[in-house]
Motif scaffolding. Structure first.
Motif, mmCIF file in Angstrom:
data_model
loop_
_atom_site.group_PDB
_atom_site.id
_atom_site.type_symbol
_atom_site.label_atom_id
_atom_site.label_comp_id
_atom_site.label_asym_id
_atom_site.label_seq_id
_atom_site.Cartn_x
_atom_site.Cartn_y
_atom_site.Cartn_z
ATOM 1 N N ALA A 168 47.285 -20.123 18.959
ATOM 2 C CA ALA A 168 46.083 -21.123 19.002
ATOM 3 C C ALA A 168 45.526 -21.884 18.180
ATOM 4 C CB ALA A 168 45.297 -20.204 19.846
ATOM 5 N N VAL A 169 46.440 -22.381 17.080
ATOM 6 C CA VAL A 169 45.777 -23.038 15.860
ATOM 7 C C VAL A 169 45.147 -24.348 16.342
ATOM 8 C CG1 VAL A 169 47.790 -24.570 15.467
ATOM 9 C CG2 VAL A 169 46.510 -23.524 13.469
ATOM 10 N N ARG A 170 45.514 -24.670 17.290
ATOM 11 C CA ARG A 170 44.713 -26.217 17.595
ATOM 12 C C ARG A 170 43.380 -25.862 18.214
ATOM 13 N NH1 ARG A 170 47.117 -28.601 22.228
ATOM 14 N NH2 ARG A 170 48.735 -26.847 22.486
ATOM 15 N N ASP A 171 43.055 -24.527 18.624
ATOM 16 C CA ASP A 171 41.866 -23.962 19.350
ATOM 17 C C ASP A 171 40.875 -23.583 18.068
ATOM 18 O OD1 ASP A 171 43.114 -24.588 21.382
ATOM 19 O OD2 ASP A 171 43.337 -22.737 22.214
ATOM 20 N N ALA A 172 41.442 -23.150 16.819
ATOM 21 C CA ALA A 172 40.677 -22.768 15.754
ATOM 22 C C ALA A 172 39.268 -23.561 15.414
ATOM 23 C CB ALA A 172 41.456 -22.328 14.798
ATOM 24 N N GLY B 241 34.566 -16.342 12.443
ATOM 25 C CA GLY B 241 35.262 -15.062 12.552
ATOM 26 C C GLY B 241 35.864 -14.676 13.909
ATOM 27 N N GLN B 242 35.742 -15.782 14.815
ATOM 28 C CA GLN B 242 36.142 -15.716 16.227
ATOM 29 C C GLN B 242 37.959 -16.150 16.039
ATOM 30 O OE1 GLN B 242 34.307 -18.135 19.166
ATOM 31 N NE2 GLN B 242 35.345 -16.734 20.892
ATOM 32 N N LEU B 243 38.518 -15.492 16.608
ATOM 33 C CA LEU B 243 39.957 -15.704 17.192
ATOM 34 C C LEU B 243 40.067 -16.424 18.260
ATOM 35 C CD1 LEU B 243 43.046 -15.561 15.985
ATOM 36 C CD2 LEU B 243 42.868 -13.192 17.366
ATOM 37 N N PRO B 244 40.624 -17.738 18.431
ATOM 38 C CA PRO B 244 40.821 -18.212 19.737
ATOM 39 C C PRO B 244 41.303 -17.242 20.802
ATOM 40 C CG PRO B 244 41.873 -19.715 18.030
ATOM 41 C CD PRO B 244 41.448 -18.392 17.467
ATOM 42 N N PRO B 245 40.804 -17.166 21.949
ATOM 43 C CA PRO B 245 40.922 -16.177 23.024
ATOM 44 C C PRO B 245 42.416 -16.027 23.568
ATOM 45 C CG PRO B 245 38.916 -17.101 23.653
ATOM 46 C CD PRO B 245 39.337 -17.846 22.412
ATOM 47 N N ASP C 293 44.640 -3.743 7.063
ATOM 48 C CA ASP C 293 43.892 -4.249 7.750
ATOM 49 C C ASP C 293 42.726 -3.402 8.067
ATOM 50 O OD1 ASP C 293 44.748 -6.907 7.894
ATOM 51 O OD2 ASP C 293 45.322 -6.832 9.805
ATOM 52 N N ARG C 294 43.192 -2.162 8.835
ATOM 53 C CA ARG C 294 42.209 -1.013 9.217
ATOM 54 C C ARG C 294 41.386 -0.570 8.056
ATOM 55 N NH1 ARG C 294 44.572 -2.582 12.935
ATOM 56 N NH2 ARG C 294 44.560 -1.526 15.001
ATOM 57 N N ALA C 295 41.716 -0.735 6.965
ATOM 58 C CA ALA C 295 41.149 -0.078 5.565
ATOM 59 C C ALA C 295 40.038 -1.099 5.061
ATOM 60 C CB ALA C 295 42.211 0.143 4.533
ATOM 61 N N PHE C 296 40.421 -2.307 5.276
ATOM 62 C CA PHE C 296 39.375 -3.220 4.954
ATOM 63 C C PHE C 296 38.373 -3.722 6.051
ATOM 64 C CE2 PHE C 296 43.011 -4.047 1.781
ATOM 65 C CZ PHE C 296 42.409 -3.306 0.655
ATOM 66 N N GLY C 297 38.616 -2.806 7.103
ATOM 67 C CA GLY C 297 37.535 -3.287 8.223
ATOM 68 C C GLY C 297 37.926 -4.284 9.267
ATOM 69 N N TYR C 298 39.325 -4.536 9.290
ATOM 70 C CA TYR C 298 39.790 -5.399 10.391
ATOM 71 C C TYR C 298 40.567 -4.688 11.560
ATOM 72 C CZ TYR C 298 38.913 -9.041 7.020
ATOM 73 O OH TYR C 298 38.340 -9.672 5.939
ATOM 74 N N GLY C 299 40.041 -4.668 12.538
ATOM 75 C CA GLY C 299 40.552 -4.113 13.788
ATOM 76 C C GLY C 299 40.776 -5.003 14.779
ATOM 77 N N LEU C 300 41.192 -4.510 15.983
ATOM 78 C CA LEU C 300 41.670 -5.253 17.042
ATOM 79 C C LEU C 300 40.499 -6.016 17.611
ATOM 80 C CD1 LEU C 300 43.210 -2.264 19.163
ATOM 81 C CD2 LEU C 300 44.535 -4.307 17.786
ATOM 82 N N ARG C 301 40.733 -7.119 18.493
ATOM 83 C CA ARG C 301 39.679 -8.043 18.759
ATOM 84 C C ARG C 301 39.450 -7.799 20.184
ATOM 85 N NH1 ARG C 301 38.623 -12.436 15.116
ATOM 86 N NH2 ARG C 301 39.669 -12.004 13.149
ATOM 87 N N THR C 302 37.856 -8.402 20.619
ATOM 88 C CA THR C 302 37.755 -8.433 21.955
ATOM 89 C C THR C 302 38.330 -9.573 22.745
ATOM 90 O OG1 THR C 302 35.948 -9.979 21.629
ATOM 91 C CG2 THR C 302 35.334 -7.544 21.494
ATOM 92 N N GLU D 45 36.961 -11.981 23.925
ATOM 93 C CA GLU D 45 36.586 -13.460 23.496
ATOM 94 C C GLU D 45 36.970 -13.673 21.910
ATOM 95 O OE1 GLU D 45 34.421 -10.790 24.376
ATOM 96 O OE2 GLU D 45 34.360 -11.550 26.624
ATOM 97 N N GLY D 46 37.552 -12.819 21.347
ATOM 98 C CA GLY D 46 38.322 -12.924 19.817
ATOM 99 C C GLY D 46 37.464 -12.652 18.747
ATOM 100 N N PHE D 47 36.273 -11.827 19.153
ATOM 101 C CA PHE D 47 35.488 -11.184 17.970
ATOM 102 C C PHE D 47 36.168 -9.825 17.516
ATOM 103 C CE2 PHE D 47 32.733 -14.502 19.932
ATOM 104 C CZ PHE D 47 32.384 -15.027 18.942
ATOM 105 N N GLN D 48 35.831 -9.544 16.499
ATOM 106 C CA GLN D 48 36.060 -8.235 16.022
ATOM 107 C C GLN D 48 35.433 -6.989 16.962
ATOM 108 O OE1 GLN D 48 38.064 -6.511 13.366
ATOM 109 N NE2 GLN D 48 38.745 -8.978 13.017
ATOM 110 N N ARG D 49 36.212 -6.234 17.233
ATOM 111 C CA ARG D 49 35.390 -4.737 18.023
ATOM 112 C C ARG D 49 34.668 -3.953 17.091
ATOM 113 N NH1 ARG D 49 40.460 -2.647 21.673
ATOM 114 N NH2 ARG D 49 40.693 -4.634 22.970
ATOM 115 N N ALA D 50 33.538 -3.514 17.478
ATOM 116 C CA ALA D 50 32.561 -2.853 16.830
ATOM 117 C C ALA D 50 33.371 -1.416 16.398
ATOM 118 C CB ALA D 50 31.286 -2.792 17.356
#
Length: 138
Positions: free
Chosen positions: A62-66, A72-76, A122-131, A133-138
């Motif tokens: 979804a590079v066109r949507d970025a 910090g949001q990934l395109p849904p 990714d997990r070590a540096f705090g990046y996990g799966l996305r909701t 909507e494209g945001f990092q899960r808490a």
């Protein structure tokens, strides 16, 4: 570079332990991928490198949507691809299948090691799966 004391104070001890474990896991799989490349040649090393990078190429879906997304949001539209490529269970299951099945080709195993290393970093540096909507899960 100064560290914000309040930011450090908000990190929970369990989160530090979890991230440290993920970092150790990442270092293990990185070393294993390098070992496979050294032992089995350039093709195994190439597969390890390709699979180390490949999970983040899901952003290209979804590079066109970025440009229209929040910081910090990934395109849904890219979220299902990103989340699938960043689930540790998938490469772990494939490694188990690789060890059990009669199919053996070192570049495949090296690639799976690289994939697991990527997820672990990714997990070590705090990046996990996305909701969704494209945001990092808490």
């Amino acid at each position: 570079m100064s560290v914000n004391a309040s930011a450090v104070a908000t990190i929970k001890p369990l989160a530090v332990i979890r991230r440290t474990a993920w970092l150790l896991n990442a270092l293990f799989w990185s070393a294993f991928a390098v070992l496979e490349g050294v032992n089995h040649g350039w093709l195994a090393g190439l597969f390890a490198l390709a699979f180390l990078i490949a999970p983040d190429l899901t952003f290209l879906v979804a590079v066109r949507d970025a440009p229209h997304m929040s910081k910090g949001q990934l395109p849904p539209r890219a979220v299902p691809f990103y989340n699938t490529a960043h689930r540790a269970l998938i490469p772990v299951a494939l490694i188990v299948a690789y060890t059990v099945l009669p199919f053996h080709w070192a570049p495949v195993f090296a690639g799976l090691c690289g994939w697991l290393a990527h997820i672990s970093y990714d997990r070590a540096f705090g990046y996990g799966l996305r909701t969704k909507e494209g945001f990092q899960r808490a």
